[in-house]
Write an enzyme that holds these catalytic residues in place. Structure first.
Site, PDB file in Angstrom:
ATOM      1  N   LYS A  56      47.730  44.275 -13.308  1.00 12.32           N
ATOM      2  CA  LYS A  56      49.139  43.936 -13.021  1.00 12.32           C
ATOM      3  C   LYS A  56      49.791  42.432 -12.679  1.00 12.32           C
ATOM      4  CE  LYS A  56      52.699  46.898 -10.197  1.00 12.32           C
ATOM      5  NZ  LYS A  56      52.729  47.984  -9.382  1.00 12.32           N
ATOM      6  N   SER A  93      55.958  51.542 -10.353  1.00 15.31           N
ATOM      7  CA  SER A  93      56.264  50.080 -11.105  1.00 15.31           C
ATOM      8  C   SER A  93      55.162  49.980 -12.085  1.00 15.31           C
ATOM      9  CB  SER A  93      56.478  49.162 -10.069  1.00 15.31           C
ATOM     10  OG  SER A  93      55.298  48.903  -9.157  1.00 15.31           O
ATOM     11  N   SER A 105      53.407  53.506  -6.766  1.00 14.42           N
ATOM     12  CA  SER A 105      53.632  53.147  -8.065  1.00 14.42           C
ATOM     13  C   SER A 105      52.166  52.914  -8.921  1.00 14.42           C
ATOM     14  CB  SER A 105      53.993  51.644  -7.705  1.00 14.42           C
ATOM     15  OG  SER A 105      55.350  51.425  -7.703  1.00 14.42           O
TER      16      SER A 105
END
Ligand code: MG
Ligand code: ZN
Lengths: 502, 497, 98
Positions: free
Chosen positions: B80, B155, B179
């Protein structure tokens, strides 16, 4: 406001009673910063002592410096504070380019130390108790240089350059409770408090507390209330007053300024003000349209500090003798007056004299050299006494040479000059400059004979009973021996050779 | 090649260790897959082809020299874009950090490198991890591999999409309110939010410090456990890192069982707003666990009803402060510096231009909640709610070993549907965020497709703090039973891209 | 709780250093009002005698020894700087305290 608008100090005090609050920031002398492992050593290249944490890079996190906490506890204990058994760091949010995260990691409603006092001694020996509100831990900001304006001032600068080496250096902020009842002595109390605090910090060994280097900085908050009333007036906050003398001047100036405003029916605005060394005045800072709202909240990247009582007691046991107590002890040991002791303190000479005595000098001699010749030199060079390139051991050696009669005072001064000039320790300077008192009677006798021969007229006067004229001959001998003779002995010899009784 | 990308991380690691495959081969296969499909999926913001191949070659050389390899040596991973990577861009999905190349590695990045994991690149995300759809990325949305017009969750939508599209067998996410778990749920993958403090936050760009937690994303429970073990553990650079051994997650994943376990079902996690198909698959999961020998216990956690409100005060408050550092002075975007404007103005212009609407909204909200005069009513009360939620969990865990719930009330919704309706978007996290407020561990794993839309449904398992191993024990058992029931892993039903 | 006004939004934007456009002020006024209206529920517990939780972990006293660790090089420190001069971060004129 110009100086001419001020009310005289006496008139101000005739009508008003000053209330002060002093906030002192002290940079701790830890090896590393408060929340990261960057070095705090002075003199590094710009931005050479920074890391993701103290630059506030995305993703970085703080970790508390244990020695920073320990120093805070020691300061708290020495100030007779209660040490919190549980406290936290908080974020103080405001934007400023010298603050990498745009919040300062500080403490808010949970300081590590609170409710203490410091007794300070005024010039005349009177002891005044200053109550301490709190001492808390926080971090310093970076340093900005302003380019393009007049003499590095922020106003009119085109841009600024930032060095974050100082960002994150541990600070302890010490805040007094309102200081009431000092009356006309308020400025003196302010100065004595800061001086005493500095001594205390140094004695604890947690910081060198050099004000001229910004290691210790003082904000002076001051308000006036009409004599005989209780309610505090509106205060002004004079920021970064960075010498003992300035603290006193700033307080005095603000008393006069407030009195002028108040007595002409005006109102004091609560504002920050800046002190100017040149004329001792203060001027207002930038007026902000809105009151600061720091949006404090507990720092979620750090966990609470909960000093165990055992640890606190361990630290208490290591506290040195408090400076005021020690000073009174030394004053008696050295046999000096309160006033002299105050001068010694103000000159920053206490520890130097102690160290010199420890190195074998007698107290009078140590005091004489540090408060005389060396104080003069420090003053000339604009440095602290301790910053002179001479050690107490070297001063003690000079004193020893004088005591043994190897040097006279005049020669001793030359030796000190040599040491200060980097020529080596006292013995080396004596050797290199050939500064021993000429005690070889033969050589001295020859020099005296020559002086008598060269100054026959004066010699006759002396023979004729004008003993006072001997001084001229002594001078001649001293000149011939380049000052290396013992003047008293020269005089004896002259009188002896001329057959006159001294 | 096509088969190679469908292997699990455990299988890849075994084959590399045994010499059946080389790390370079595996890496190239995944890079080729990314090349083939990522234009459509847009899981990645940055592909580090050179770095990945270099790391793969190093693994192969290490093996050739006979050196011991880590348990995931040579396995490709999608990271990420919230973790700093030295020399590799890190944007956090924001324009304000476009082009920023960090001078340091996050602890998670370091640990991955040390374990010989091959980092393929950085994945897309909602800007600063704020969102539940990845639509808030400044670099465009990511598609859900099950249906590219649907959101992949957020997210960490880039990480979940990379797994579901077989671009990577492993990914790393961060979970502040869901997330990791919500993207896992809507993409039919596995995601774990470890106990708060279990994985170092150093180098993980902060959104909300007291809630953020990095964790593993994978296609199987065992793969997640293997990755969990690599990235977890005490870090002296993170003051909030737990100084205790990592729970035995791999062992638990290898020994899945719910027999004799007490499984709690919280009555607050259903009702209005829950899609029928989601509740249906959830109820089937509970029935399955009962069949497998678990005891099901009904629980009442009344304060959970306040969790969303508390979360949307605490997270924005912390973010308003955490994001203050993006001021155009030291790194990142600078806008409006024309030689006449002040630093203050340049900061405000840059933040205006560099932050997207959701980030600004949360900064404003947090600034409001922390303001003097509002602090006690909002932030102060939210923290009290936090205490009540923690107590509800504590009470619940006196009665049960784990709690289960749907991970998210609905399956993946269409891109654009909730983009300008923040409150609707926030509801996507209603089941996940109580866990962050209390700091517990939780997992989401696939429990079937919703009959009405054929999209994946996630089952959330919650364990007490430091009992992360329970997630894997229960998750592995549920996964095995479902796979047996379906006859294959759920992802095989996803359309080929 | 009272509704949030456009002026309040402007004030918050100044505190948060966001140069919001006019239309954003209106838009945020509406949205923040909605959100605050929804989250204001937390004040239901304001009167309850419950300690606040600022952190999920009960940790205390996490400290590091006062030992120097390597810093970044100045080049690394300045590598992301929008502008630099004399090995320092170059920033626009600071309106400020003096
Ligand atoms: Mg302060
Ligand atoms: Zn540092």
């Amino acid at each position: 406001m110009t100086v001419t608008d001020l009310v005289s100090y006496e008139d101000a005090l005739a009508a008003y009673d000053p209330v002060m609050g002093l906030e002192v920031h002290v940079e701790l002398g830890t090896k590393t910063k408060m929340f990261c492992g960057c070095s705090t050593a002075l003199g590094a290249d710009a931005n050479a002592q920074t890391c993701p944490t103290c630059l506030g890079l995305p993703g970085s996190l703080p970790v508390v410096n244990a020695t920073g906490v320990e120093s805070a506890i020691k300061i708290g204990l020495a100030l007779n504070c209660t040490i919190a058994d549980w406290c936290r760091f908080a974020r103080k949010n405001y934007f400023y380019p010298d603050m990498p995260k745009n919040f300062q990691t500080s403490q808010y409603d949970e300081p590590i130390a609170f409710d203490g006092y410091l007794d300070v001694q005024l010039e005349d020996g009177e002891v005044f108790r200053v109550h301490i509100e709190r001492a808390h831990m926080e971090e310093d900001t970076g340093k900005s240089t302003h380019v393009g304006g007049a003499t590095g001032r922020i106003h009119g600068a085109r841009h600024s350059l930032l060095d974050y080496n100082r960002a994150g250096i541990p600070l302890i902020e010490i805040v007094t409770k309102p200081i009431e009842g000092a009356g006309e002595r308020a400025p003196e109390v302010a100065k004595a408090y800061v001086a005493e605090l500095r001594e205390l910090i140094k004695a604890l060994g947690v910081s060198e507390a050099r004000m001229e280097q910004g290691q210790m900085r003082c904000d002076v908050n001051l308000s006036l209330r009409p004599n005989g009333t209780e309610k505090f007036g509106t205060r002004s906050e004079t920021k970064n007053v960075n010498s003992l003398r300035s603290v006193e001047r700033a307080a005095r100036f603000e008393i006069q300024r407030h009195a002028a405003v108040l007595s002409s029916g005006g109102k004091i605005v609560q504002e920050t003000r800046h002190f100017h060394e040149e004329d001792g005045s203060t001027t207002p800072g930038r007026i902000k349209e809105e009151a600061e709202d720091y949006r404090y909240f507990p720092e979620p990247d750090l966990v609470p500090v909960a000093p165990s009582r055992e640890w606190v007691e361990e630290l208490r046991a290591t506290l040195p003798e408090l400076p005021r107590v020690r000073r009174n002890r030394l004053r008696e040991e050295w046999g000096v007056s309160e006033h002299d002791m105050q001068s010694i303190l103000n000159a920053g000479a206490v520890d130097l004299i102690v160290a010199t005595v420890e190195a074998g000098a007698d107290a009078a001699a140590a005091r004489k050299w540090w408060m005389g010749e060396l104080a003069r030199r420090a003053n000339e060079d604009g440095v602290e006494l301790a910053a002179l390139p001479i050690t107490p051991v070297q001063v003690a050696r000079v004193a020893e040479l004088v005591a043994k009669g190897d040097l006279n005072d005049k020669l001793a001064r030359q030796v000190i000059e040599g040491v200060l000039a980097g020529e080596g320790d006292p013995d080396t300077v004596v050797e290199k400059r050939g500064l021993k008192v000429v005690s070889d009677e033969g050589a001295l006798g020859t020099a005296v004979d020559e002086a008598i021969a060269a100054n026959a007229a004066i010699a006759d006067k002396i023979r004729g009973g004008k003993v006072a004229a001997a001084g001229a001959l002594v001078g001649a001998v001293m000149k011939a021996t380049r000052g290396q003779a013992d003047a008293a002995r020269v005089r004896e010899l002259i009188l002896e050779k001329l057959g006159v009784e001294g | 090649m096509a088969d190679l990308i469908k292997l699990t991380a455990a299988e890849i690691a075994d084959k590399i260790a045994s010499g059946e495959l080389t790390a370079v081969e595996v890496t190239e296969a995944h890079l080729a897959r990314i090349e083939a499909v990522d234009e459509k999926v847009h899981a990645f913001l940055h592909i580090d082809r050179e770095g990945a191949l270099a790391q793969a070659r190093a693994v192969d050389e290490k093996r050739a020299r006979g050196e011991e390899l880590g348990p995931l040596a040579g396995v490709p991973l999608a990271l990420k874009d919230i973790f700093t990577t030295e020399g590799v861009p890190t944007t956090v999905g924001s324009k304000i950090l476009e082009g920023w190349i960090p001078p340091y590695d996050a602890t998670v990045t370091k640990k991955l490198k040390a374990a010989d994991v091959v980092i393929l690149g950085k994945t897309n995300m909602d800007e600063f991890a704020m969102g539940s759809s990845t639509e808030n990325s400044a670099y465009g949305p990511t598609g859900n591999p099950w249906d590219l017009t649907k959101i992949p969750g957020g997210s960490g939508g880039g990480s979940s999409a990379a797994l579901a599209s077989f671009e990577a067998p492993l990914a790393i996410g961060t979970d502040t309110g869901g997330s990791i778990r919500q993207p896992a749920a809507v993409t039919g993958t596995v995601g774990v939010k470890p106990t708060y403090g279990g994985v170092s936050r150093y180098g993980m760009v902060a959104f909300s410090s007291s809630l953020d937690q990095g964790g593993p994303c994978a296609r199987t429970v065992l793969d997640a456990a293997l990755l969990h073990e690599v990235i977890a553990g005490h870090d002296p650079m993170d003051s909030t890192s737990i100084d205790a051994p990592v729970p035995p997650v791999v062992e638990a994943a290898r020994n899945g069982s719910v027999e004799g376990m007490r499984v709690g079902v919280v009555k607050q996690f259903r009702g209005e707003g829950y899609q029928a198909g989601v509740l249906q698959r959830f109820d089937e999961s509970v029935a399955l666990m009962k069949e497998l020998g678990a005891e099901i216990v009904e629980l009442d956690c009344p304060s959970f009803d306040l969790a969303l409100a508390a979360y949307y005060l605490i997270a924005p408050s912390e973010c308003s402060s955490n994001l203050a550092r993006f001021d155009a002075m030291r790194y990142g975007l600078r806008v409006g510096d024309d030689g006449t404007k002040s630093a203050e103005d340049v900061t405000a212009l840059t933040r205006e231009a560099g932050f997207g609407p959701e980030v600004k909204r949360r900064i404003m909200l947090g600034t409001y909640a922390l303001s003097s005069g509002y602090y006690d009513a909002y932030y102060g009360s939210a923290q009290k709610v936090r205490t009540l939620i923690t107590r509800d969990f504590e009470k619940a865990f006196e009665q049960v070993d784990v709690i289960v719930s749907p991970t998210t009330p609905t399956t993946a919704f269409p891109i654009g549907e909730r983009a300008d309706d923040p409150m609707a978007m926030y509801l996507a996290d209603v089941c996940t965020l109580p866990v962050n407020l209390a700091g517990n561990a939780a997992m989401s794993l696939p429990c079937g497709l919703a009959p009405e839309d054929g999209l994946p449904v996630g089952l959330q398992i919650v364990a007490p703090a430091m009992k992360d191993d329970r997630l894997y024990k229960v998750g592995a058992a549920v996964e095995a039973a479902f796979t047996a029931k379906w006859g294959h892993p759920l992802l095989e039903e996803a359309p080929s891209l | 709780m009272p509704g949030i006004t456009r002026e309040e939004v402007a004030h918050l934007a100044r505190l948060a250093r966001l140069e919001l456009k006019d239309e954003e002020l209106d838009h945020f006024a509406t949205q923040l009002d909605d959100i605050i209206g929804a989250v204001a529920r937390v004040s239901e517990v304001a009167d309850q005698d419950v300690p606040p939780t600022s952190h999920p972990l009960p940790l205390t006293n996490v400290m590091r020894p006062d030992e120097v660790r390597p810093s970044l090089t100045p080049e690394q420190a300045l590598s992301g700087a929008p502008a630099q001069e004399q090995q320092r971060f170059k920033v626009p004129q600071i309106l400020g305290e003096e």
